[in-house]
Scaffold this active site. Structure first.
Site, short mmCIF file in Angstrom:
data_model
loop_
_atom_site.label_atom_id
_atom_site.label_comp_id
_atom_site.label_asym_id
_atom_site.label_seq_id
_atom_site.Cartn_x
_atom_site.Cartn_y
_atom_site.Cartn_z
N PHE A 341 -48.69 -52.15 -42.43
CA PHE A 341 -48.57 -53.27 -41.69
C PHE A 341 -47.67 -54.37 -42.12
O PHE A 341 -47.78 -54.84 -43.45
CB PHE A 341 -50.15 -54.05 -41.67
N GLU A 342 -46.89 -54.87 -41.26
CA GLU A 342 -45.94 -55.98 -41.71
C GLU A 342 -45.52 -56.83 -40.47
O GLU A 342 -45.34 -56.17 -39.36
CB GLU A 342 -44.73 -55.63 -42.23
N ILE A 343 -45.72 -58.22 -40.53
CA ILE A 343 -45.02 -58.89 -39.61
C ILE A 343 -44.13 -59.88 -40.62
O ILE A 343 -44.54 -60.38 -41.63
CB ILE A 343 -45.78 -59.67 -38.72
#
Ligand SMILES: Nc1nc2c(ncn2[C@@H]2O[C@H](COP(=O)(O)OP(=O)(O)O)[C@@H](O)[C@H]2O)c(=O)[nH]1
Ligand SMILES: [Mg+2]
Length: 454
Positions: A341-343
């Site tokens: 998960f990365e933003i």
């Protein structure tokens, strides 16, 4: 005498047979009559065949209607304009009005008139107001991942993107096949775009000693290190570390949200996280953090230290070194943001600082001579080269990637966001999580109830 007895027996037998035949025929017609009269009764009460024409006396259900079809020009819409234009039904005639005196086929739910003020009427894909950021979802995947990524897309769309219609870029070292494209195009609300990765971004760089790399893989296989003997996993980690943000399709965007196959989103995302990142000057974000498997990165920190000596100008002033080192930088404590998960900001990843960092690490060969993951590579970069307040912890994005769950601490948050995660699965305050250390570095008070989830 014997002869007359035989006659009497015959007469009796014939009589009994007649009685039995009469009984069977009369009882079956009685059952039939009873069924008929019960059916009539229910029909009269209107409760058995509600919605059917009163003249219909057939008890067999009519064949199901074919499902409504979408107009073909919207079936594979890639313009990103689908939101707000609910697909129209083709040639579907409006429902016929019921004859007077008959209710509709389904009666309205009486309690729907009594919904409290906290309930909104359900509408499909209401478009969230406001401007959109120049942002996209991004997924690296193989054709064989189609069903697992479909599950992820469905969750992300249901919980967030169906109201926002952000694009989705799919990247692959191979050509995507028709099934992958058809299924994922259908599931995404914004444009679905497909990119093939060039050979210069996926493969062994010229300076890698193939024999040495093969020996390492064999040793790691014997030690049973996860993915230790995999070549493709190493290409994947190197690609995610240094190239995905430079793919021609990704060059068009400023922010990305990485999505992997088989993830879950447990809560509504009730605002635009891309906008949050942009408005609050955040460059990187996470939901889960943990300790890396030491044997996959024995010399990573040495390589990082050499980089910091060669490029001291890239080290941020108010950085998060404390979070990743317990002795002021002598050693790495293995804490990393879990990068499935990365933003984040693509512009940061494309900055000179990050490119110098990646290029330096890549030259040292640890993606192949060890098994450096993109999670510690990204995390160390963020911790050293960004001021710590440019890294954001998205507490309200509840997330699962096997085997860890982030389920927000605090019942009210979970209720407000309609979460369906089990709080007892929350990894945040587990001894192997690095979140408490993140809180300590920032001098944040831990949320109420955190001790119960340790
Ligand atoms: N195109 C492509 N994608 C890959 C390959 N290996 C892994 N991926 C993708 O890279 C991401 C990480 O891989 P995954 O198997 O989930 O690794 P894990 O989460 O560390 O167990 C996922 O989005 C995979 O679909 C590969 O060889 N080719
Ligand atoms: Mg994964």
């Amino acid at each position: 005498m014997a002869g007359s007895t035989r006659y009497i027996r015959y007469i009796l037998l014939a009589f009994v047979t007649l009685v039995v035949i009469f009984f069977i025929s009369s009882s079956s017609s009685t059952v039939d009559d009873r069924v008929k009269s019960a059916t009539d009764l229910l029909k009269k009460q209107g409760s058995l065949f509600k919605g059917h024409s009163p003249s219909s006396d057939s008890t067999s259900p009519s064949p199901p209607k074919p499902p409504p079809r979408f107009h073909s020009d919207e079936e594979h819409d890639t313009s990103g304009q689908v939101l707000g234009n609910p697909p129209s039904l083709s040639e579907e005639s409006p429902p016929e009005p019921m004859p007077s005196g008959h209710s509709n086929a389904t009666s309205p739910n009486p309690s729907s008139q009594k919904l409290g003020t906290n309930k909104q009427p359900f509408t499909h894909n209401p478009v969230a107001p406001g401007e959109r950021m120049n942002a996209t979802f991004v997924t690296l995947a193989r054709n064989s991942d189609v069903w697992e990524i479909s599950r992820s897309i469905r969750q992300v769309e249901d919980r967030f993107n169906r109201n926002y219609g952000y694009d989705w870029v799919f990247l692959n070292d191979d050509e995507f096949d028709d099934t992958f494209k058809k299924v994922t195009t259908t599931l995404t609300s914004g444009r679905a775009r497909y990119g093939k990765i060039g050979e210069d971004h996926w493969g062994f760089p010229s300076w890698i000693d193939q024999e040495k790399a093969a020996t390492v893989r064999e040793e790691m296989r014997e030690k049973k290190i996860i993915y230790g003997d995999s070549i493709s996993y190493r290409h994947m980690c190197r690609y995610e570390s240094g190239f995905f943000f430079r793919h021609p399709l990704m060059m068009e965007y400023e922010y990305y949200w990485r999505v992997e196959p088989s993830i879950e989103l447990f809560c509504d995302v009730s605002y635009d996280p891309f906008k949050y990142m942009a408005e609050n000057n955040k460059k990187y974000s996470f939901v889960l953090s943990l300790y890396e498997y030491r044997e996959t990165i024995p010399t990573l920190w040495d390589s990082v230290k050499n980089f910091t000596q060669s490029f001291p100008q890239h080290i941020a002033k108010d950085n998060a070194l404390w979070w990743i080192s317990e002795d002021e930088g002598k050693n790495y404590n293995n804490c990393h943001f879990w990068s499935n998960f990365e933003i984040g900001s693509l512009e940061w990843l494309r900055s000179d600082a990050y490119i110098d960092y990646f290029t330096h690490l890549d030259k040292d060969g640890g993606f192949f001579y060890e098994r450096w993951g993109d999670a510690p590579v990204h995390s160390i970069a963020a911790a050293l080269m960004l001021p710590k307040d440019e890294i954001h912890f998205f507490n309200d994005i509840a997330y699962y990637h096997v085997p860890f769950t982030h389920c927000p601490t605090g019942e009210q948050t979970r209720l407000d966001l309609k979460c369906h995660c089990d709080p007892s699965h929350n990894f945040d305050w587990n001894g192997y999580s690095c979140l408490a250390r993140w809180y300590d570095m920032n001098d944040w008070e831990k949320p109420e109830g955190w001790q119960d989830e340790q």
